[in-house]
Structures are given as structure tokens and as C-alpha cells.
Scaffold this motif. Sequence first.
Motif, mmCIF file in Angstrom:
data_model
loop_
_atom_site.group_PDB
_atom_site.id
_atom_site.type_symbol
_atom_site.label_atom_id
_atom_site.label_comp_id
_atom_site.label_asym_id
_atom_site.label_seq_id
_atom_site.Cartn_x
_atom_site.Cartn_y
_atom_site.Cartn_z
ATOM 1 N N ASN A 110 0.826 -1.207 0.000
ATOM 2 C CA ASN A 110 0.000 0.000 0.000
ATOM 3 C C ASN A 110 0.862 1.261 0.000
ATOM 4 O O ASN A 110 0.555 2.236 -0.685
ATOM 5 C CB ASN A 110 -0.953 0.002 1.192
ATOM 6 N N PRO A 117 -6.235 -0.689 -5.722
ATOM 7 C CA PRO A 117 -5.951 -2.108 -5.448
ATOM 8 C C PRO A 117 -5.123 -2.309 -4.179
ATOM 9 O O PRO A 117 -5.408 -3.197 -3.389
ATOM 10 C CB PRO A 117 -5.178 -2.569 -6.683
ATOM 11 N N SER A 118 -4.113 -1.467 -3.980
ATOM 12 C CA SER A 118 -3.277 -1.628 -2.789
ATOM 13 C C SER A 118 -4.060 -1.314 -1.520
ATOM 14 O O SER A 118 -3.863 -1.936 -0.480
ATOM 15 C CB SER A 118 -2.020 -0.767 -2.883
ATOM 16 N N PHE A 120 -7.323 -1.837 -1.107
ATOM 17 C CA PHE A 120 -8.203 -2.970 -0.838
ATOM 18 C C PHE A 120 -7.432 -4.186 -0.342
ATOM 19 O O PHE A 120 -7.923 -4.936 0.496
ATOM 20 C CB PHE A 120 -9.047 -3.311 -2.074
ATOM 21 N N PHE A 121 -6.207 -4.378 -0.828
ATOM 22 C CA PHE A 121 -5.395 -5.482 -0.327
ATOM 23 C C PHE A 121 -5.021 -5.255 1.134
ATOM 24 O O PHE A 121 -5.116 -6.173 1.959
ATOM 25 C CB PHE A 121 -4.137 -5.672 -1.184
ATOM 26 N N PHE A 164 -9.838 -6.303 -4.594
ATOM 27 C CA PHE A 164 -8.437 -6.268 -5.021
ATOM 28 C C PHE A 164 -8.234 -7.109 -6.276
ATOM 29 O O PHE A 164 -7.547 -6.676 -7.209
ATOM 30 C CB PHE A 164 -7.519 -6.771 -3.903
ATOM 31 N N SER A 165 -8.814 -8.270 -6.324
ATOM 32 C CA SER A 165 -8.616 -9.151 -7.474
ATOM 33 C C SER A 165 -9.213 -8.547 -8.745
ATOM 34 O O SER A 165 -8.725 -8.792 -9.839
ATOM 35 C CB SER A 165 -9.193 -10.540 -7.213
ATOM 36 N N ALA A 168 -6.523 -5.833 -9.740
ATOM 37 C CA ALA A 168 -5.122 -6.240 -9.646
ATOM 38 C C ALA A 168 -4.274 -5.946 -10.885
ATOM 39 O O ALA A 168 -3.074 -5.783 -10.770
ATOM 40 C CB ALA A 168 -5.033 -7.719 -9.293
ATOM 41 N N ARG A 171 -1.643 -1.440 -11.756
ATOM 42 C CA ARG A 171 -0.757 -1.043 -10.657
ATOM 43 C C ARG A 171 0.275 -0.061 -11.173
ATOM 44 O O ARG A 171 0.921 -0.305 -12.176
ATOM 45 C CB ARG A 171 -0.025 -2.259 -10.092
#
Length: 180
Positions: A110, A117-118, A120-121, A164-165, A168, A171
Amino acid sequence: MKILVAFSFLLFSDILLFFYENSLASSVTFILRIVAYLLLVSTVFPQIRNLKSSLFQRFVFLLVFGVNLVMLVFLVDMIPAKFDYPYMNVLFYAYGITMLALLIAAISYNNRYSDEPSFFFAAAALFLVFSDITSFIAYYLEFYEFYYPDRIFYILGLAGLIKFSRFAGRRRAVPQLESL
């Protein structure tokens, strides 16, 4: 693909929770969750592998990691003897270290990318770990009302992984951190 396999392991571990009183089912549950978390770490590891850090950042990291390991030892000591079975401590320590690795990877990811995405991961990782902590309190310390936040955190963690998926593929590293 790794996320799908991690979801599958989490699903199988959830099914085994119905038989958690059985020491074999409990051990397999720990192993499945450890592997699922390692798969999640391996999903973002290539993007954070070459992350540079200062001496101060390394010191803070080691300090925080050490404090968390000490807390893990205290947690294992809090488990009543009636829940003890062979290899439980080894699996519990491995599980705790894997959770720490997931959090470190998620926060590093993150910080490097600072995108949706980062986010949510990182959120998914935090919610999954909060779920595990509240689950520990509910089951081993017998504060059953903690099962409610456990399930809420778990659902939020899975939702974060799903989100995230979906993101993904998009990025981009933060330019300031890329040049370090």
C-alpha cells in the motif's frame, strides 16, 4: 490464480471449523490458513521485493516485529490447557508469523502503490487479521460475543480481496518510492 487458490483454502478451512474440536481438523485448519496467507503474500511480493528502506525504517520494523512476536508468545500462554494438542503451539506460532508477514506485505504494498488495489489489499489483510484475533478471543478465551466481530471482519476481508482481485491488473508505483 493465487487469490482463487487462497480463497479455496480459506473456504476449506471454514468448512473444517465445524469439526474444530477434533485436533486433526484443527491442525488442518491452521495449515490451510497459513498456506492461504502465504499465497496472498506471494501475490504482492514481486511488487515489493525491491523496496528500499533506510536504517531507521529497518530498526522500527524490527522493533515492531519483535513486539508482535512477544505478544504472540503471550497469546499462546493464554490458551487454556484443555485446548492443547500435539503441534498446536508450532502451528499457532507459524500462523501468527504468517499473519505478521501478510500485514507487512500489505502495508508495504500500500505504501509503494497508494492506489485502489493496494488499499483494498491492505484493508483485506487487516480485516482478516482482526477476524483471526477476535476469533481467538471468542474461542480460546471463551468470550463468545467476539464471534460477531469475527464474522464481520472476515466478510469485510473477503470483500476486500474480491475488490483487489478485480483491480489487480492496474498497478503503478508511487514515483517518490520508485526512485529510492
